[in-house]
Design an enzyme around this catalytic site. Structure first.
Site, PDB file in Angstrom:
ATOM      1  N   SER A 150       0.896  -1.336  -0.001  1.00 33.05           N
ATOM      2  CA  SER A 150       0.044  -0.109  -0.044  1.00 33.05           C
ATOM      3  C   SER A 150       0.914   1.316  -0.124  1.00 33.05           C
ATOM      4  O   SER A 150       1.948   1.211   0.486  1.00 33.05           O
ATOM      5  CB  SER A 150      -1.044   0.158   1.426  1.00 33.05           C
ATOM      6  OG  SER A 150      -0.207   0.084   2.389  1.00 33.05           O
ATOM      7  N   GLY A 153       2.347   2.257   3.082  1.00 31.33           N
ATOM      8  CA  GLY A 153       3.130   1.151   3.842  1.00 31.33           C
ATOM      9  C   GLY A 153       4.402   0.769   3.169  1.00 31.33           C
ATOM     10  O   GLY A 153       5.297   1.335   3.173  1.00 31.33           O
ATOM     11  N   CYS A 154       4.182  -0.409   2.210  1.00 27.87           N
ATOM     12  CA  CYS A 154       5.173  -0.997   1.602  1.00 27.87           C
ATOM     13  C   CYS A 154       5.987  -0.068   0.486  1.00 27.87           C
ATOM     14  O   CYS A 154       7.003  -0.264  -0.036  1.00 27.87           O
ATOM     15  CB  CYS A 154       5.001  -2.407   1.094  1.00 27.87           C
ATOM     16  SG  CYS A 154       4.358  -3.647   2.201  1.00 27.87           S
ATOM     17  N   ILE A 155       4.981   0.532  -0.206  1.00 26.97           N
ATOM     18  CA  ILE A 155       5.309   1.643  -1.386  1.00 26.97           C
ATOM     19  C   ILE A 155       6.407   2.640  -0.684  1.00 26.97           C
ATOM     20  O   ILE A 155       7.421   2.964  -0.786  1.00 26.97           O
ATOM     21  CB  ILE A 155       4.300   2.196  -2.047  1.00 26.97           C
ATOM     22  CG1 ILE A 155       3.507   1.299  -3.009  1.00 26.97           C
ATOM     23  CG2 ILE A 155       4.611   3.285  -2.898  1.00 26.97           C
ATOM     24  CD1 ILE A 155       4.020   0.422  -3.839  1.00 26.97           C
ATOM     25  N   SER A 158       9.539   1.070   0.669  1.00 28.07           N
ATOM     26  CA  SER A 158      10.470   0.652  -0.638  1.00 28.07           C
ATOM     27  C   SER A 158      10.988   2.023  -1.158  1.00 28.07           C
ATOM     28  O   SER A 158      12.350   1.941  -1.908  1.00 28.07           O
ATOM     29  CB  SER A 158       9.602  -0.192  -1.492  1.00 28.07           C
ATOM     30  OG  SER A 158       9.262  -1.492  -0.794  1.00 28.07           O
TER      31      SER A 158
END
Length: 213
Positions: A150, A153-155, A158
């Site tokens: 999301s 979160g992970c976007i 990263s």
């Protein structure tokens, strides 16, 4: 003046410089799993449903251009989930991400093809405790194009790590999603200001075509 306008005015001239594409991009498809697109699932996020629809075209173009494509998913080992550490304590909903659970399967429209790299991770960043950075460096990649979920979160995690590993970081606005527009937009604002460029799908596809020659 709205809060968003005030923030942009405040940041102008200090944050928000453009980094642009380099010479060799890779497309990173982050965690496009059915738990985010299945109505009624705890992780269901309408913004991710829309992102999958947009990312399918981006992925098809990247394949046609010969761009390196890397997919990530989240996988844990039940029954104790020790590999999830503190994160699964903070977010026990992530315990759905186990082998064999339909919610952990890739969304069909953006599923990996044979020969494409798939990296499993246990935390938010696609770079943390994975072989992603060495893989990209070995392939001569200088630009990471991000799609997935999301956004908050992970976007975001990263994107920050991509920059910290020395990659130009590009987030494709229409191809990332979240469960609510507020964290989605706030995190895109932060990423675009400090860590990379947030671009439209049209612009990203144009750059991929150009770099493919």
């Amino acid at each position: 003046m709205s809060d968003a306008q005030s923030a942009r005015d405040n940041y102008q001239g200090v944050w928000g410089q453009r980094i642009g594409f380099g010479r060799k991009p890779a497309l990173l498809m982050i965690d496009f799993m059915q738990g985010y697109t299945t109505p009624g699932a705890p992780l269901y996020a309408p913004g991710v449903v829309a992102a999958v629809e947009q990312a399918a075209g981006l992925l098809a173009l990247a394949r046609d251009c010969g761009t390196l494509v890397v997919h990530t998913n989240i996988r844990y080992q039940p029954p104790h989930f020790a590999d999830g550490g503190v994160w699964v304590r903070k977010a026990p909903v992530m315990k759905d991400m186990v082998e064999g659970n339909p919610l952990a399967a890739f969304c069909e429209a953006v599923a990996p093809q044979a020969g494409e790299v798939v990296l499993s991770k246990q935390y938010a960043s696609a770079f943390f405790a994975t072989s992603l950075a060495p893989l990209l460096h070995a392939q001569g990649v200088d630009t990471v194009v991000l799609a997935g979920c999301s956004t908050s979160g992970c976007i975001r995690a990263s994107a920050v790590d991509a920059m910290q590993h020395g990659f130009r970081t590009i987030v494709v606005r229409e191809c990332v999603g979240d469960r609510h527009s507020d964290p989605h937009e706030a995190n895109l604002f932060d990423i675009d200001s400090k860590y990379g460029d947030v671009v439209t799908r049209q612009d990203a596809m144009q750059q991929l075509r150009h770099l493919a020659g």
